[in-house]
Design an enzyme around this catalytic site. Structure first.
Site, mmCIF file in Angstrom:
data_model
loop_
_atom_site.group_PDB
_atom_site.id
_atom_site.type_symbol
_atom_site.label_atom_id
_atom_site.label_comp_id
_atom_site.label_asym_id
_atom_site.label_seq_id
_atom_site.Cartn_x
_atom_site.Cartn_y
_atom_site.Cartn_z
ATOM 1 N N GLU A 102 -9.660 3.242 3.325
ATOM 2 C CA GLU A 102 -10.488 3.392 2.118
ATOM 3 C C GLU A 102 -9.718 4.287 1.148
ATOM 4 O O GLU A 102 -9.562 5.487 1.397
ATOM 5 C CB GLU A 102 -11.837 3.976 2.529
ATOM 6 C CG GLU A 102 -12.863 4.001 1.431
ATOM 7 C CD GLU A 102 -13.089 2.638 0.764
ATOM 8 O OE1 GLU A 102 -13.150 1.606 1.460
ATOM 9 O OE2 GLU A 102 -13.169 2.611 -0.473
ATOM 10 N N SER A 103 -9.269 3.694 0.060
ATOM 11 C CA SER A 103 -8.369 4.430 -0.838
ATOM 12 C C SER A 103 -9.030 5.670 -1.442
ATOM 13 O O SER A 103 -8.373 6.696 -1.624
ATOM 14 C CB SER A 103 -7.866 3.508 -1.944
ATOM 15 O OG SER A 103 -8.953 2.900 -2.607
ATOM 16 N N CYS A 161 -2.678 -2.604 1.499
ATOM 17 C CA CYS A 161 -4.092 -2.614 1.140
ATOM 18 C C CYS A 161 -4.515 -1.320 0.442
ATOM 19 O O CYS A 161 -4.143 -1.109 -0.699
ATOM 20 C CB CYS A 161 -4.905 -2.936 2.386
ATOM 21 S SG CYS A 161 -6.422 -3.784 2.001
ATOM 22 N N ARG A 199 -9.259 -3.645 -7.087
ATOM 23 C CA ARG A 199 -9.829 -3.285 -5.763
ATOM 24 C C ARG A 199 -10.895 -4.282 -5.342
ATOM 25 O O ARG A 199 -11.588 -4.834 -6.177
ATOM 26 C CB ARG A 199 -10.511 -1.921 -5.813
ATOM 27 C CG ARG A 199 -9.586 -0.752 -5.903
ATOM 28 C CD ARG A 199 -10.387 0.556 -5.794
ATOM 29 N NE ARG A 199 -11.027 0.679 -4.481
ATOM 30 C CZ ARG A 199 -12.109 1.425 -4.249
ATOM 31 N NH1 ARG A 199 -12.684 2.089 -5.225
ATOM 32 N NH2 ARG A 199 -12.617 1.480 -3.031
ATOM 33 N N ILE A 255 -8.460 -7.844 4.321
ATOM 34 C CA ILE A 255 -9.737 -7.205 4.636
ATOM 35 C C ILE A 255 -10.211 -6.432 3.406
ATOM 36 O O ILE A 255 -9.611 -5.428 3.029
ATOM 37 C CB ILE A 255 -9.593 -6.237 5.834
ATOM 38 C CG1 ILE A 255 -9.049 -6.989 7.052
ATOM 39 C CG2 ILE A 255 -10.939 -5.569 6.159
ATOM 40 C CD1 ILE A 255 -8.627 -6.076 8.192
ATOM 41 N N ARG A 256 -11.279 -6.922 2.802
ATOM 42 C CA ARG A 256 -11.750 -6.313 1.535
ATOM 43 C C ARG A 256 -10.559 -5.902 0.656
ATOM 44 O O ARG A 256 -10.423 -4.767 0.215
ATOM 45 C CB ARG A 256 -12.667 -5.121 1.820
ATOM 46 C CG ARG A 256 -14.018 -5.578 2.383
ATOM 47 C CD ARG A 256 -14.952 -4.438 2.758
ATOM 48 N NE ARG A 256 -15.060 -3.400 1.729
ATOM 49 C CZ ARG A 256 -15.758 -3.497 0.586
ATOM 50 N NH1 ARG A 256 -16.413 -4.587 0.310
ATOM 51 N NH2 ARG A 256 -15.816 -2.489 -0.249
ATOM 52 N N HIS A 275 -2.447 -7.098 5.626
ATOM 53 C CA HIS A 275 -2.192 -6.167 6.741
ATOM 54 C C HIS A 275 -1.188 -6.742 7.743
ATOM 55 O O HIS A 275 -1.602 -7.296 8.767
ATOM 56 C CB HIS A 275 -3.502 -5.896 7.487
ATOM 57 C CG HIS A 275 -4.448 -5.019 6.753
ATOM 58 N ND1 HIS A 275 -4.491 -3.649 6.903
ATOM 59 C CD2 HIS A 275 -5.392 -5.317 5.841
ATOM 60 C CE1 HIS A 275 -5.418 -3.148 6.129
ATOM 61 N NE2 HIS A 275 -5.987 -4.138 5.472
ATOM 62 N N GLU A 308 0.474 -5.305 9.887
ATOM 63 C CA GLU A 308 0.410 -4.583 11.176
ATOM 64 C C GLU A 308 -0.610 -5.220 12.117
ATOM 65 O O GLU A 308 -0.624 -4.916 13.308
ATOM 66 C CB GLU A 308 0.108 -3.094 10.940
ATOM 67 C CG GLU A 308 -1.324 -2.719 10.566
ATOM 68 C CD GLU A 308 -1.707 -3.036 9.118
ATOM 69 O OE1 GLU A 308 -0.925 -3.679 8.399
ATOM 70 O OE2 GLU A 308 -2.822 -2.618 8.730
HETATM 71 N N1 GLN Z 1 -11.350 -1.902 -0.025
HETATM 72 C C1 GLN Z 1 -10.476 -0.829 0.353
HETATM 73 C C2 GLN Z 1 -10.221 0.135 -0.811
HETATM 74 O O1 GLN Z 1 -10.580 -0.147 -1.909
HETATM 75 C C3 GLN Z 1 -9.149 -1.355 0.870
HETATM 76 C C4 GLN Z 1 -9.374 -2.193 2.106
HETATM 77 C C5 GLN Z 1 -8.274 -2.093 3.136
HETATM 78 O O2 GLN Z 1 -7.425 -1.220 3.104
HETATM 79 N N2 GLN Z 1 -8.368 -2.964 4.114
HETATM 80 O O3 GLN Z 1 -9.675 1.161 -0.601
#
Ligand code: GLN
Length: 198
Positions: free
Chosen positions: A48-49, A79, A106, A133-134, A169, A171
């Protein structure tokens, strides 16, 4: 060769496993003192940034890491990590390191597509599996930025100097070629000008 992985929040363990399987030594950055150890490359993992950005400041790691990135240390940012590097975010007023001249959106994929998996061509590597992922994507990139991959006409991978930014991702998939490319960048950096900075 020693790689430091930002480990304040998010998916850092998977990067560690991947890099160790390729023979790299890893350290985790959890607090300011961890930055006293020398290292040659940096991983900014997913997560989560907003949380990571806040912790970087609170833990007083921000200035030192920014300086290393600006002075050319190789960085692989995935991400949330890509969001931390971006010079602009189109749907968020924050800027974190701001060292990568791109505009990033984002949480850019709609709800149903919040998470998905695909394969796409990465320049210089070939077709690689990609887990989103998101995820953010890159809306625009400055001329000097090399675009490495698209998915559905969206930019999902770029390189600018020694900074690699990915929406997905690597990884989390069995393929290791992106991490190999990153270790290759570090090896070049060590050969050319010694990027191990304290
Ligand atoms: N949605 C996250 C963000 O805005 C990033 C998602 C992720 O790192 N898988 O930080």
């Amino acid at each position: 060769m020693r790689v430091a992985i930002l480990a304040v929040q998010g998916a850092f363990i998977e990067h560690r496993k991947k890099l160790e399987s390729l023979g790299a030594e890893c350290i985790e950055l959890r607090k300011k003192e961890d930055l006293e150890q020398p290292f040659d490359g940096l991983i900014l993992p997913g997560g989560e940034s907003t949380v990571q950005g806040k912790l970087l400041r609170e833990l007083e790691m921000y200035d030192s890491l920014k300086e290393k990135i600006e002075s050319g240390m190789p960085v692989l940012a995935t991400c949330a990590g890509l969001i931390l590097l971006a010079e602009h975010l189109s749907n968020d007023e924050h800027v974190y390191f701001g060292t990568l001249p791109v505009t990033v959106r984002r949480n850019a994929y709609g709800r149903q597509l919040g998470s998905f998996h695909t394969d796409a061509e990465v320049k210089g590597i070939g077709e690689v599996p990609m887990t989103f992922i998101r995820a953010p994507y890159i809306e625009t990139a400055d001329e000097q930025v090399q675009v490495l991959a698209h998915v559905d006409d969206r930019i999902v991978a770029v390189q600018y100097g020694a900074q690699i930014g990915l929406s997905f991702h690597p990884e989390l998939d069995a393929d290791s070629r992106i991490h190999e490319k990153f270790l290759g960048l570090i090896a070049d950096c060590i050969k050319n000008n010694n990027c191990r900075k304290n």
